[in-house]
Design an enzyme around this catalytic site. Structure first.
Site, mmCIF file in Angstrom:
data_model
loop_
_atom_site.group_PDB
_atom_site.id
_atom_site.type_symbol
_atom_site.label_atom_id
_atom_site.label_comp_id
_atom_site.label_asym_id
_atom_site.label_seq_id
_atom_site.Cartn_x
_atom_site.Cartn_y
_atom_site.Cartn_z
ATOM 1 N N GLY A 27 0.808 -1.205 0.000
ATOM 2 C CA GLY A 27 0.000 0.000 0.000
ATOM 3 C C GLY A 27 0.844 1.258 0.000
ATOM 4 N N GLY A 32 5.530 4.384 -9.029
ATOM 5 C CA GLY A 32 6.295 3.165 -9.261
ATOM 6 C C GLY A 32 5.434 1.923 -9.152
ATOM 7 C CG HIS A 33 3.573 0.793 -5.442
ATOM 8 N ND1 HIS A 33 3.710 1.859 -4.595
ATOM 9 C CD2 HIS A 33 4.230 -0.239 -4.857
ATOM 10 C CE1 HIS A 33 4.408 1.502 -3.538
ATOM 11 N NE2 HIS A 33 4.745 0.232 -3.670
#
Length: 283
Positions: A27, A32-33
């Site tokens: 989370g 980037g995620h």
């Protein structure tokens, strides 16, 4: 986007799909995620992300309790990125009983660098990733190269257990000034954020020294450590390692050996990591 909070909900929903592509996260998502999610989309028939802050990979003095939980923002970002399924178990759902059976990775890879400074970290990482793999049953999983040692550990685990999962490494997503994006960047003050780019600059200086023909690797590493320390950092390591196994290369035999420069250092109260791959030197 379908949201599953239990393993049964997840498995029931995924039964209709043949090739899930998986992106595990803790989370507090950033670009980037989301780049990982977008990279995963064409690799499967459904894209699954997970959000779980894994207690097993935090040492007692680390930031488990204060790690940012940004649920509403994370869900909106995943929807916008085109994620199909979000698996968001609570601790009781993923660990209904004490997790006494754990994955203990190869010490040659797990007890160096991050594993040396964070003992037991990779036991926690490999255990939760193995459990998430069993829940999602992906055919492909995407991990960022920013956590270089972790990526190597996951690949080794998948190979050792003959898991039918393709592991894809995604290039590190960076801010315009070169700082690797990290959920922990949010801990930095304004002044620390301006200084943080020095970590990637130190890695570039190490790479440039190797590419210029310098072969005293210990001297290159020492210069990088000293340069950061003089700026007020507390470096754990800045090292040059073989990409194949993260072991120290022979200074006398670098020809044809792809390397990676890896760094971990504390700036104020925030510990940052980064790395930079270095092309093999010609024979």
């Amino acid at each position: 986007m379908y949201i599953a909070h239990t393993i049964d909900e997840l498995r029931s929903h995924l039964a209709a799909f043949r090739r899930p592509a998986f992106v595990p996260t803790m989370g507090n998502l950033h670009e980037g995620h989301l780049a990982l999610v977008k990279q995963a989309k064409p690799l499967g028939d459904v894209t699954v992300a997970s959000i779980f802050v894994n207690r097993l990979q935090f040492l007692p003095h680390e930031d488990f309790d204060t790690y940012p939980r940004t649920w509403d923002s994370d869900c909106e970002k995943l929807r916008t990125a085109g994620c199909g399924v979000l698996f968001a178990p609570d601790e009781k759902a993923l660990y209904p009983e004490p997790q006494t059976c754990k994955v203990h990775p190869d010490p040659a890879l797990a007890d160096i660098l991050e594993g040396h400074f964070r003992p037991g970290f990779f036991v926690g990482v490999c255990t939760v990733v193995m459990k998430l793999f069993q829940c999602v049953q992906p055919r492909v999983a995407v991990f960022g190269k920013k956590d270089y040692q972790q990526l190597m550990m996951i690949r080794h685990m998948v190979r050792q257990f003959a898991l039918p999962i393709e592991i894809v490494g995604s290039e590190t997503f960076r801010a315009d000034d070169g700082l690797a994006l990290s959920s922990r960047n949010g801990y930095l003050s304004e002044a620390e954020r301006a200084e943080a780019v020095q970590l990637s600059k130190a890695l570039k200086a190490m790479a440039q020294a190797v590419q210029a023909g310098e072969r005293d690797l210990a001297a290159i590493e020492a210069r990088a450590m000293q340069a950061l320390a003089q700026r007020g950092w507390q470096p754990d390591y800045l090292v040059l390692r073989r990409r194949s196994d993260l072991q120290a290369p022979s200074s006398a035999n670098l020809a044809g050996e792809p390397l990676v420069a890896l760094a971990a250092a504390r700036l104020g109260g925030t510990r940052l990591i980064d790395n930079l791959e270095i092309d093999a030197m010609p024979s």
